[in-house]
Design an enzyme around this catalytic site. Structure first.
Site, PDB file in Angstrom:
ATOM      1  N   SER A  43     -24.532 -24.626 -18.206  1.00 24.63           N
ATOM      2  CA  SER A  43     -24.146 -23.233 -18.479  1.00 24.63           C
ATOM      3  C   SER A  43     -22.834 -23.108 -19.240  1.00 24.63           C
ATOM      4  CB  SER A  43     -24.055 -22.438 -17.172  1.00 24.63           C
ATOM      5  OG  SER A  43     -22.935 -22.833 -16.403  1.00 24.63           O
ATOM      6  N   LYS A 104     -16.886 -20.584 -14.975  1.00 26.95           N
ATOM      7  CA  LYS A 104     -17.171 -19.716 -16.115  1.00 26.95           C
ATOM      8  C   LYS A 104     -15.882 -19.504 -16.904  1.00 26.95           C
ATOM      9  CE  LYS A 104     -21.406 -19.134 -14.663  1.00 26.95           C
ATOM     10  NZ  LYS A 104     -22.513 -19.844 -15.347  1.00 26.95           N
TER      11      LYS A 104
END
Length: 278
Positions: A43, A104
């Site tokens: 990701s 993230k």
């Protein structure tokens, strides 16, 4: 005989005390200063690959319940010596519902209005600068692409027949100058259109660099996403550097494989984004 027993009891007591002190010291360092972190997915590609090991510092943003390692602290509001991240920082956080660790990139700060249209990001009504880069070639191994990856359709072979990932790269520059590469797999993904949404006070908006393969602030919690902007208190620390990276071939019972599995060129990679004008 009684003296011998007393000495034995004292030795056991000292051993237990020493173990407790060591455990508390490790927990304190792990919670307050830095901890290791393992990348389990794609990701955050291309910056981070499945199999990377990182060092995450705990102090840049102050401390909250999420700073305490192993999720031992109850969820309480408040942050000691709190300081907001900068746009572009890569952060580790506790998922606001499951408390699983995520990693993230910070895209929006409190008060920012975030919008995506056709995969193009705007912050406060201004399109973020995007520059298409040459295709990025990454060798395929047991860790890349990762499990359940969205990148398998980019697997090809080079002239020698070796499997490679050929990835479409777009370089973004956020307000404030943070510059980093993202993967843009093209139109047709549900995360390509989002918002506009204004980031509330004491929250941050987070996205993965693999824009079409990341469960982040754009994705609902029922789909393993973050369900919108994340409370600042959920941020546990900042990713600093890659300590080492493995290709998935290491076997725990074979120490020689630990070394042969190391990916060259990954150790020592600085994870702080370049900032234009700095």
């Amino acid at each position: 005989m009684a003296k011998t027993k007393a000495k034995g009891d004292e030795s056991w007591g000292k051993l237990i005390r020493d173990i407790v002190v060591i455990l508390l010291l490790v927990l304190g360092i792990h919670s307050c200063i830095a901890k290791p972190f393992y990348i389990p997915s794609d990701s955050m590609m291309p910056a981070l690959r499945n199999g990377d090991r990182l060092i995450v510092s705990k102090y840049p943003y102050g401390w909250s319940y999420s700073s305490v390692s192993f999720h031992l602290a109850p969820k309480v509001e408040g942050r000691l010596f709190g300081k907001l991240p900068e746009r572009g920082d890569i952060v580790v956080l506790e998922h606001p519902v499951t408390r699983i660790d995520y990693i993230k990139r910070v895209i929006g700060l409190p008060g920012d209005t975030i919008q995506l249209r056709g995969g193009e990001l705007s912050i406060n009504g201004k399109p973020v600068k995007r520059e298409v880069q040459p295709m990025l070639a990454i060798p395929v191994d047991l860790n890349t692409p990762g499990p359940d990856s969205s990148l398998f359709r980019f697997v090809t072979r080079d002239a020698s027949g070796k499997e490679m990932l050929e990835l479409p790269i777009v370089r973004e520059t956020l307000p404030g100058g943070a510059t980093f590469d993202t993967i843009d797999m093209g139109p047709g993904y549900s995360t390509d259109d989002y918002g506009p949404i204004t980031v509330p006070a004491d929250h941050v908006f987070l996205m993965g660099d693999n824009r079409d393969g990341s469960a982040d602030s754009r994705v609902g919690t029922n789909q393993k996403g973050l369900g919108g902007p994340v409370p600042f208190d959920a941020i546990a620390g900042r990713a600093e550097i890659i300590s080492f990276s493995t290709d998935g071939t290491a076997e725990w019972y074979n120490p020689l494989s630990w070394f042969s599995a190391l990916r060259s060129g990954r150790a020592g990679t600085d994870l702080r984004p370049a900032r234009q004008g700095n």
